[in-house]
Design an enzyme around this catalytic site. Structure first.
Site, PDB file in Angstrom:
ATOM      1  N   SER A 118       0.864  -1.347   0.067  1.00 42.33           N
ATOM      2  CA  SER A 118      -0.037   0.074  -0.041  1.00 42.33           C
ATOM      3  C   SER A 118       0.843   1.083   0.076  1.00 42.33           C
ATOM      4  CB  SER A 118      -0.865   0.136   1.313  1.00 42.33           C
ATOM      5  OG  SER A 118      -1.536  -1.010   1.547  1.00 42.33           O
ATOM      6  N   GLU A 151      -4.376  -0.233  -9.080  1.00 47.03           N
ATOM      7  CA  GLU A 151      -3.447   0.674  -9.271  1.00 47.03           C
ATOM      8  C   GLU A 151      -1.936   0.098  -9.700  1.00 47.03           C
ATOM      9  OE1 GLU A 151      -2.599   2.854  -5.620  1.00 47.03           O
ATOM     10  OE2 GLU A 151      -2.509   4.930  -6.670  1.00 47.03           O
ATOM     11  N   ASN A 189      -3.568   6.363  -1.787  1.00 45.45           N
ATOM     12  CA  ASN A 189      -3.386   6.663  -0.412  1.00 45.45           C
ATOM     13  C   ASN A 189      -2.922   8.035  -0.253  1.00 45.45           C
ATOM     14  OD1 ASN A 189      -4.198   4.405   0.758  1.00 45.45           O
ATOM     15  ND2 ASN A 189      -2.428   3.143   0.208  1.00 45.45           N
TER      16      ASN A 189
HETATM   17  N1  NAD Z   1      -5.763  -4.854   3.659  1.00 42.98           N
HETATM   18  C1  NAD Z   1      -6.117  -3.946   2.935  1.00 42.98           C
HETATM   19  O1  NAD Z   1      -7.173  -3.366   2.810  1.00 42.98           O
HETATM   20  C2  NAD Z   1      -5.254  -3.741   1.888  1.00 42.98           C
HETATM   21  C3  NAD Z   1      -5.424  -3.079   0.709  1.00 42.98           C
HETATM   22  C4  NAD Z   1      -4.477  -2.969  -0.153  1.00 42.98           C
HETATM   23  C5  NAD Z   1      -3.234  -3.332  -0.267  1.00 42.98           C
HETATM   24  N2  NAD Z   1      -2.807  -4.062   1.146  1.00 42.98           N
HETATM   25  C6  NAD Z   1      -1.319  -4.636   1.573  1.00 42.98           C
HETATM   26  O2  NAD Z   1      -1.516  -6.138   0.944  1.00 42.98           O
HETATM   27  C7  NAD Z   1      -0.379  -6.392   1.950  1.00 42.98           C
HETATM   28  C8  NAD Z   1      -1.017  -7.555   2.673  1.00 42.98           C
HETATM   29  O3  NAD Z   1      -1.983  -7.081   3.489  1.00 42.98           O
HETATM   30  P1  NAD Z   1      -3.077  -7.955   4.269  1.00 42.98           P
HETATM   31  O4  NAD Z   1      -4.082  -7.046   4.996  1.00 42.98           O
HETATM   32  O5  NAD Z   1      -3.593  -8.901   3.400  1.00 42.98           O
HETATM   33  O6  NAD Z   1      -2.290  -8.391   5.594  1.00 42.98           O
HETATM   34  P2  NAD Z   1      -2.479  -9.630   6.640  1.00 42.98           P
HETATM   35  O7  NAD Z   1      -1.880  -9.669   7.762  1.00 42.98           O
HETATM   36  O8  NAD Z   1      -4.223  -9.884   6.302  1.00 42.98           O
HETATM   37  O9  NAD Z   1      -1.840 -10.870   5.865  1.00 42.98           O
HETATM   38  C9  NAD Z   1      -0.440 -11.146   5.584  1.00 42.98           C
HETATM   39  C10 NAD Z   1       0.022 -12.625   5.401  1.00 42.98           C
HETATM   40  O10 NAD Z   1       1.380 -12.603   5.009  1.00 42.98           O
HETATM   41  C11 NAD Z   1       1.989 -13.607   5.840  1.00 42.98           C
HETATM   42  N3  NAD Z   1       3.288 -13.544   5.674  1.00 42.98           N
HETATM   43  C12 NAD Z   1       3.811 -12.862   6.666  1.00 42.98           C
HETATM   44  N4  NAD Z   1       5.407 -13.201   6.394  1.00 42.98           N
HETATM   45  C13 NAD Z   1       5.440 -13.860   5.209  1.00 42.98           C
HETATM   46  C14 NAD Z   1       6.590 -14.561   4.647  1.00 42.98           C
HETATM   47  N5  NAD Z   1       7.987 -14.100   4.823  1.00 42.98           N
HETATM   48  N6  NAD Z   1       6.171 -15.239   3.542  1.00 42.98           N
HETATM   49  C15 NAD Z   1       4.901 -15.535   3.080  1.00 42.98           C
HETATM   50  N7  NAD Z   1       3.834 -14.942   3.854  1.00 42.98           N
HETATM   51  C16 NAD Z   1       4.268 -14.163   4.985  1.00 42.98           C
HETATM   52  C17 NAD Z   1       1.128 -13.598   7.120  1.00 42.98           C
HETATM   53  O11 NAD Z   1       1.094 -15.073   7.769  1.00 42.98           O
HETATM   54  C18 NAD Z   1      -0.426 -13.371   6.487  1.00 42.98           C
HETATM   55  O12 NAD Z   1      -1.079 -14.360   6.507  1.00 42.98           O
HETATM   56  C19 NAD Z   1       0.112  -5.393   2.612  1.00 42.98           C
HETATM   57  O13 NAD Z   1       1.432  -5.144   1.733  1.00 42.98           O
HETATM   58  C20 NAD Z   1      -0.839  -4.403   2.696  1.00 42.98           C
HETATM   59  O14 NAD Z   1      -0.161  -3.073   2.743  1.00 42.98           O
HETATM   60  C21 NAD Z   1      -3.647  -4.219   2.231  1.00 42.98           C
END
Ligand code: NAD
Length: 295
Positions: A118, A151, A189
């Protein structure tokens, strides 16, 4: 492109896996935690059941989509022979830099490496690989199977060819890709977070209450959700960390996070995920609030 690896099976990763699998791609879903993988597949199954109930897909589509997703706890095995990797692991710079070093070591030279970050610089992530021309941002929106926008963020060295490939692939998923350059917050953002921060400042300064601020923006600006409720849904910790990226990246105090936001995060009031933010999401009221939101 046929084989796609998704790193991270959380909120975004399982949605990305679902979307590619539904469009017939072979998806390798990778997470360090077996529990996250199990939860991720359970979420995909629940979301497919909801689509089935609304007659948007057939039972055959559901079974085929699930059959198209394989899970891995080993990154090396999961990315083997993949044409594209989309990293959607936890938003942490060091963690992502380590993942990209590993991806660069284990993927074929031609594999495109995308990140769903993000806020972290695509150029910085690309700089730890030997293929910065093949590193790109693919910023999906939550919930991924429903939201149309992707995006597409070009790092400093991302090639035209890779950008074109990712734009075309996004369209094949029935999404609308928009190309932007790699500066803090990208577009989504950079515009959204100052608005949420301003809503929090308005509350902090006593200009209006939570209900009033959200109602002005919902009914006056036709936003589907008020800014304070949206901040709760995104996670107040996530909002704070993105504002800090904007503040540091531009060196401009206009992005300084509101002291109330900082206090709430310190107190563990993170929004929906912690049960309390600007609204109360305690178990008894959570389901009702969420249901109202999407009705
Ligand atoms: N949540 C949102 O609304 C949103 C929207 C757009 C972008 N994002 C981005 O997407 C990404 C993920 O966000 P999320 O909300 O899904 O997070 P989340 O916490 O729901 O999931 C993250 C996952 O990554 C796993 N993980 C951690 N380290 C790891 C590794 N070394 N190898 C493999 N898996 C690993 C964790 O076990 C977890 O299951 C982030 O970069 C976030 O900024 C989130």
């Amino acid at each position: 492109m046929k084989n796609i690896a998704v790193i991270g099976a959380g909120t975004m990763g399982n949605g990305i896996a679902h979307t590619f699998a539904q469009f017939g791609y072979q998806v390798h879903l990778v997470d360090i935690s077996q529990n996250s993988l199990d939860k991720g597949i359970a979420t995909v199954t629940r979301n497919l059941d909801r689509m089935l109930a609304k007659e948007k897909i057939s039972n055959e589509d559901k079974l085929q989509t699930l059959a198209n997703i394989k899970t891995f706890t080993s990154l090396k095995e999961g990315v083997h022979h993949c044409d594209l990797v989309i990293e959607a692991a936890t938003e942490n710079v060091d963690l992502k830099l380590n993942i990209f070093k590993e991806l660069d070591a284990h993927c074929n030279a031609e594999t495109i490496l995308a990140t769903n970050t993000s806020s972290i610089s695509i150029t910085k992530i690309a700089s730890v690989t030997n293929r910065p021309d093949k590193v790109i941002g693919m910023h999906f929106m939550n919930p991924v199977p429903i939201m149309k926008l992707i995006e597409v963020i070009r790092g400093y060295s991302t090639s035209d060819e890779v950008t074109k490939t990712i734009m075309a692939l996004s369209e094949k998923l029935n999404k609308v890709p928009v190309e932007v350059n790699d500066y803090p917050g990208f577009i989504a953002n950079r515009i959204l977070m100052p608005m949420l921060n301003e809503a929090i400042y308005s509350l902090y300064e006593g200009v209006a209450g939570v209900y009033e601020i959200d109602t002005v923006m919902k009914l006056g600006m036709a936003h589907p959700m008020g800014p304070l409720q949206l901040a709760d849904f995104i996670g107040l910790d996530v909002c704070l960390s993105i504002l800090k990226v904007l503040q540091d990246g531009f060196g401009n105090p206009k992005y300084a996070p509101c002291p109330l936001l900082v206090n709430m995060v310190t107190a563990g009031k993170l929004g929906v995920k912690s049960g309390e933010g600007f609204y109360d999401y305690s178990e008894s009221r959570k389901a009702e609030k969420i249901a109202n939101q999407f009705s």
